[in-house]
Design a protein around this motif. Structure first.
Motif, PDB file in Angstrom:
ATOM      1  N   PHE A 148       0.906  -1.132  -0.013  1.00 38.68           N
ATOM      2  CA  PHE A 148       0.009   0.060   0.046  1.00 38.68           C
ATOM      3  C   PHE A 148       0.800   1.217  -0.114  1.00 38.68           C
ATOM      4  CE2 PHE A 148      -3.678  -2.575   1.405  1.00 38.68           C
ATOM      5  CZ  PHE A 148      -4.712  -1.791   0.487  1.00 38.68           C
ATOM      6  N   GLY A 149       2.090   1.102   0.663  1.00 35.04           N
ATOM      7  CA  GLY A 149       2.931   2.359   0.720  1.00 35.04           C
ATOM      8  C   GLY A 149       3.416   2.684  -0.703  1.00 35.04           C
ATOM      9  N   ALA A 150       3.880   1.542  -1.251  1.00 36.80           N
ATOM     10  CA  ALA A 150       4.378   1.823  -2.717  1.00 36.80           C
ATOM     11  C   ALA A 150       3.517   2.330  -3.665  1.00 36.80           C
ATOM     12  CB  ALA A 150       4.914   0.641  -3.125  1.00 36.80           C
ATOM     13  N   TRP A 151       2.183   1.672  -3.562  1.00 33.74           N
ATOM     14  CA  TRP A 151       1.147   2.095  -4.266  1.00 33.74           C
ATOM     15  C   TRP A 151       0.700   3.431  -4.344  1.00 33.74           C
ATOM     16  CZ3 TRP A 151      -3.941   3.648  -3.336  1.00 33.74           C
ATOM     17  CH2 TRP A 151      -4.901   3.614  -4.370  1.00 33.74           C
ATOM     18  N   SER A 152       0.569   3.939  -3.045  1.00 33.29           N
ATOM     19  CA  SER A 152       0.205   5.133  -2.457  1.00 33.29           C
ATOM     20  C   SER A 152       1.230   6.185  -2.964  1.00 33.29           C
ATOM     21  CB  SER A 152       0.029   5.368  -1.162  1.00 33.29           C
ATOM     22  OG  SER A 152      -0.901   4.654  -0.400  1.00 33.29           O
ATOM     23  N   ALA A 321       7.036  16.476  -3.464  1.00 39.61           N
ATOM     24  CA  ALA A 321       6.633  15.172  -4.043  1.00 39.61           C
ATOM     25  C   ALA A 321       7.694  14.086  -3.531  1.00 39.61           C
ATOM     26  CB  ALA A 321       6.743  15.090  -5.517  1.00 39.61           C
ATOM     27  N   VAL A 322       8.905  14.198  -3.458  1.00 43.55           N
ATOM     28  CA  VAL A 322       9.838  13.415  -3.028  1.00 43.55           C
ATOM     29  C   VAL A 322       9.807  13.071  -1.423  1.00 43.55           C
ATOM     30  CG1 VAL A 322      12.215  13.089  -2.836  1.00 43.55           C
ATOM     31  CG2 VAL A 322      11.540  14.121  -4.845  1.00 43.55           C
ATOM     32  N   THR A 323       9.300  13.950  -0.637  1.00 40.28           N
ATOM     33  CA  THR A 323       9.108  13.838   0.529  1.00 40.28           C
ATOM     34  C   THR A 323       8.000  12.943   0.930  1.00 40.28           C
ATOM     35  OG1 THR A 323      10.017  16.013   1.216  1.00 40.28           O
ATOM     36  CG2 THR A 323       8.663  14.815   2.858  1.00 40.28           C
ATOM     37  N   PHE A 324       6.742  13.251   0.035  1.00 43.02           N
ATOM     38  CA  PHE A 324       5.771  12.347   0.287  1.00 43.02           C
ATOM     39  C   PHE A 324       5.935  10.863  -0.190  1.00 43.02           C
ATOM     40  CE2 PHE A 324       2.434   9.975  -2.296  1.00 43.02           C
ATOM     41  CZ  PHE A 324       1.622   9.981  -1.549  1.00 43.02           C
ATOM     42  N   MET A 325       6.734  10.716  -1.362  1.00 42.14           N
ATOM     43  CA  MET A 325       7.062   9.360  -1.526  1.00 42.14           C
ATOM     44  C   MET A 325       8.112   8.841  -0.539  1.00 42.14           C
ATOM     45  SD  MET A 325       9.340   8.059  -5.014  1.00 42.14           S
ATOM     46  CE  MET A 325      10.627   9.065  -4.434  1.00 42.14           C
ATOM     47  N   LEU A 326       9.001   9.181   0.165  1.00 42.23           N
ATOM     48  CA  LEU A 326       9.805   8.621   1.021  1.00 42.23           C
ATOM     49  C   LEU A 326       9.158   8.427   2.189  1.00 42.23           C
ATOM     50  CD1 LEU A 326      13.220  10.763   0.649  1.00 42.23           C
ATOM     51  CD2 LEU A 326      12.596   8.479  -0.230  1.00 42.23           C
ATOM     52  N   VAL A 327       8.194   9.375   2.652  1.00 39.41           N
ATOM     53  CA  VAL A 327       7.552   9.109   4.066  1.00 39.41           C
ATOM     54  C   VAL A 327       6.476   8.186   3.953  1.00 39.41           C
ATOM     55  CG1 VAL A 327       5.987  10.273   5.737  1.00 39.41           C
ATOM     56  CG2 VAL A 327       8.013  11.329   4.889  1.00 39.41           C
ATOM     57  N   ALA A 328       5.706   8.052   2.679  1.00 44.63           N
ATOM     58  CA  ALA A 328       4.722   7.249   2.554  1.00 44.63           C
ATOM     59  C   ALA A 328       5.458   5.526   2.600  1.00 44.63           C
ATOM     60  CB  ALA A 328       4.263   7.244   0.997  1.00 44.63           C
ATOM     61  N   ARG A 329       6.595   5.364   1.874  1.00 50.37           N
ATOM     62  CA  ARG A 329       7.206   4.186   2.136  1.00 50.37           C
ATOM     63  C   ARG A 329       7.583   3.678   3.357  1.00 50.37           C
ATOM     64  NH1 ARG A 329       9.163   1.654  -2.602  1.00 50.37           N
ATOM     65  NH2 ARG A 329       9.255  -0.081  -1.186  1.00 50.37           N
ATOM     66  N   GLY A 330       8.095   4.814   4.197  1.00 49.43           N
ATOM     67  CA  GLY A 330       8.315   4.579   5.617  1.00 49.43           C
ATOM     68  C   GLY A 330       7.348   4.456   6.471  1.00 49.43           C
ATOM     69  N   SER A 331       6.136   5.128   6.224  1.00 49.06           N
ATOM     70  CA  SER A 331       4.778   4.936   7.099  1.00 49.06           C
ATOM     71  C   SER A 331       4.273   3.263   7.024  1.00 49.06           C
ATOM     72  CB  SER A 331       4.060   5.800   6.824  1.00 49.06           C
ATOM     73  OG  SER A 331       3.405   5.740   5.286  1.00 49.06           O
ATOM     74  N   ALA A 332       4.490   2.836   5.696  1.00 54.55           N
ATOM     75  CA  ALA A 332       3.728   1.510   5.401  1.00 54.55           C
ATOM     76  C   ALA A 332       4.667   0.481   6.075  1.00 54.55           C
ATOM     77  CB  ALA A 332       3.878   1.474   3.652  1.00 54.55           C
ATOM     78  N   ALA A 333       6.098   0.907   6.207  1.00 59.44           N
ATOM     79  CA  ALA A 333       6.854  -0.363   6.967  1.00 59.44           C
ATOM     80  C   ALA A 333       6.398  -0.081   8.422  1.00 59.44           C
ATOM     81  CB  ALA A 333       8.418   0.030   6.724  1.00 59.44           C
ATOM     82  N   LEU A 334       6.053   0.681   8.943  1.00 54.77           N
ATOM     83  CA  LEU A 334       5.848   1.341  10.369  1.00 54.77           C
ATOM     84  C   LEU A 334       4.349   0.747  10.825  1.00 54.77           C
ATOM     85  CD1 LEU A 334       7.182   4.838  11.056  1.00 54.77           C
ATOM     86  CD2 LEU A 334       8.007   2.617  12.048  1.00 54.77           C
ATOM     87  N   LEU A 335       3.319   0.594   9.862  1.00 58.34           N
ATOM     88  CA  LEU A 335       1.892   0.574  10.168  1.00 58.34           C
ATOM     89  C   LEU A 335       1.665  -0.943  10.736  1.00 58.34           C
ATOM     90  CD1 LEU A 335      -0.761   1.265   9.818  1.00 58.34           C
ATOM     91  CD2 LEU A 335      -1.155   0.081   7.569  1.00 58.34           C
TER      92      LEU A 335
END
Length: 471
Positions: A148-152, A321-335
């Motif tokens: 989901f993080g990668a998709w988002s 955009a880069v910040t969003f992409m990096l944080v989205a991947r990180g949040s998916a790992a934390l979820l």
């Protein structure tokens, strides 16, 4: 509990197909869908000059896509459940690519608008199918959260680079390549989908709920059409009020049909008894206004107040955009470790701080301190929140309902964005009546304050979410 009918078979993807290929396919399709919602914007002046659009007609090059995309999403999600995500994704890619070819070769305004509507229908088939693919093939909670993080991130970056890509293609080649570039990419994705998803379930072989499909799709389309009309007409005018009321009436009929009369409803209302689904989709409605305030109105601030070109504005938003992409991947790992609520609260803090800071920007503000800093905070908030809400809104879906749940989540986000755009645009125009850069800054600052309020509302509603979505 699943809907009545033959239970769907679990995915039996061949062992030779790696998980990364399936995820890359879902992400690429989502990137393509979201990219085409924004990539055309920069090309509009060139399109108008060559095809002879009127000012009103030109807006439907954008609105035709968005209207069909949001209006048909729920139907596309249910079709993915009934006919299988592989079939719907491939069919959507075929329609999307063919419509892109027609748009790139268009010689009249009518043909181009029709092509954009067809693109929107194809996108409405693709987007929920990608979520169904993720829910079907990534069943372990940690793997699903990362997917989901990668998709988002793929969808978010697709929306963000639209202005940059559209400007570069229009300047370097022609506006027609904004559409034609989809054809070879679509052909590649069709080939990958046919191979990588060969083991996906082929659906339930149930008849489609035609009454529900017609009332639900027509209701959503009428509601969104009315909201779009508010850009040019007063909210209480007939041009806005009639389609909005018609849409609400049709949606009410849709709910009655699904609850009382449909043997196999297109949208089983029992799914809304799942707390994550109901609350998650409600939050995605609010979240739509957040994303509009961030990407759309911050771009307008850069262009109309600070004097950036469209291409410069796109480049100016690239760090976010880069910040969003990096944080989205990180949040998916934390979820899987933190659960939903801590990430949503952290994201809401980013909204409050970022939009609060952004609301102080004026016509003489510097880009670095007036725009870049706060948009990085908001982008981090979106990265924390969006994949988390999508996971919460879809994680508890029965396998056979993954498509319609994905369609519902996408619809909530799109409808929230459409309503948010209309409401925030009205607020901005009311505060910026003078039309000077200083007045425009005041209008956009009001938008950012409203968006901060939406961030606070999301934080409060998050306490209704389950702590952890079940895998």
């Amino acid at each position: 509990m699943t809907s009545i009918g033959t239970a769907p078979r679990r995915a039996t993807t061949p062992r030779t197909v790696p998980a990364w290929m399936i995820l890359a396919l879902a992400c690429a399709a989502q990137f393509m869908v979201i990219l085409d919602a924004s990539i055309v914007n920069v090309a509009l002046p060139a399109i108008r000059g060559e095809l002879g659009f009127t000012a009103t007609g030109l807006a439907w090059v954008v609105n035709g896509y968005l209207l069909a995309f949001a209006g048909f999403m729920l139907l596309g999600g249910r079709a993915a459940d009934l006919f299988g995500p592989r079939r719907m994704l491939v069919s959507g890619l075929v329609l999307f690519s063919a419509a892109s070819l027609a748009g790139g070769l268009a010689t009249t305004p009518g043909v181009l608008v029709a092509a954009r509507v067809a693109q929107g229908v194809g996108a409405a088939m693709m987007a929920p199918a990608t979520l169904a693919v993720i829910n079907t093939f990534f069943t372990e909670p940690g793997a699903r959260a990362r997917a989901f993080g990668a998709w988002s991130a793929a969808g978010g970056v697709g929306g963000m680079i639209g202005a940059v890509a559209g400007g570069a293609i229009t300047t370097g080649l022609s506006w027609r390549w904004v559409f034609l570039i989809n054809v070879p990419i679509g052909a590649l994705l069709i080939t990958v989908a046919l191979t990588a998803l060969a083991g996906a379930h082929t659906g339930r072989r149930e008849p489609l709920d035609l009454t529900g499909a017609v009332t639900g799709t027509a209701g959503l389309a009428a509601l969104i059409y009315g909201v779009m009309r508010s850009a040019d007409h007063a909210w209480l005018s007939g041009q806005v009020l009639v389609p909005v009321l018609a849409g609400l009436l049709l949606l009410a009929v849709f709910v009655v049909v699904e609850a009382r009369f449909a043997d196999r409803p297109m949208m089983p209302l029992r799914l809304l008894r799942i707390r994550g689904v109901a609350v998650g989709n409600g939050m995605l409605l609010l979240f739509g206004g957040i994303t509009i305030a961030m990407w759309y109105f911050s771009s307008l601030f850069l262009q109309n107040v600070l004097g950036f070109s469209a291409l410069q504005a796109g480049l100016g938003q690239t760090p976010a955009a880069v910040t969003f992409m990096l944080v989205a991947r990180g949040s998916a790992a934390l979820l899987p470790r933190t659960g939903v609520r801590p990430l949503v609260l952290a994201g809401s803090a980013g909204f409050l701080a970022g939009f609060g800071w952004l609301s102080l920007a004026q016509a003489d503000s510097a880009y670095l301190t007036g725009v870049l800093g706060p948009t990085l905070l908001v982008a981090a908030g979106i990265g924390l929140t969006f994949p988390t809400l999508m996971a919460a809104a879809t994680a508890d879906a029965p396998e056979g309902d993954a498509g319609v749940i994905g369609g519902l989540a996408n619809t909530a986000s799109q409808v929230g964005g459409s309503i948010g755009l209309a409401v925030l645009a009205t607020a901005a125009s009311g505060a910026a009546a003078a039309g000077t850069p200083a007045a425009l800054a005041d209008g956009y600052d009001l938008v950012f304050l409203i968006a901060a309020g939406l961030g606070l509302a999301i934080a409060l509603v998050s306490f209704l979410l389950p702590r952890r979505p079940r895998g």
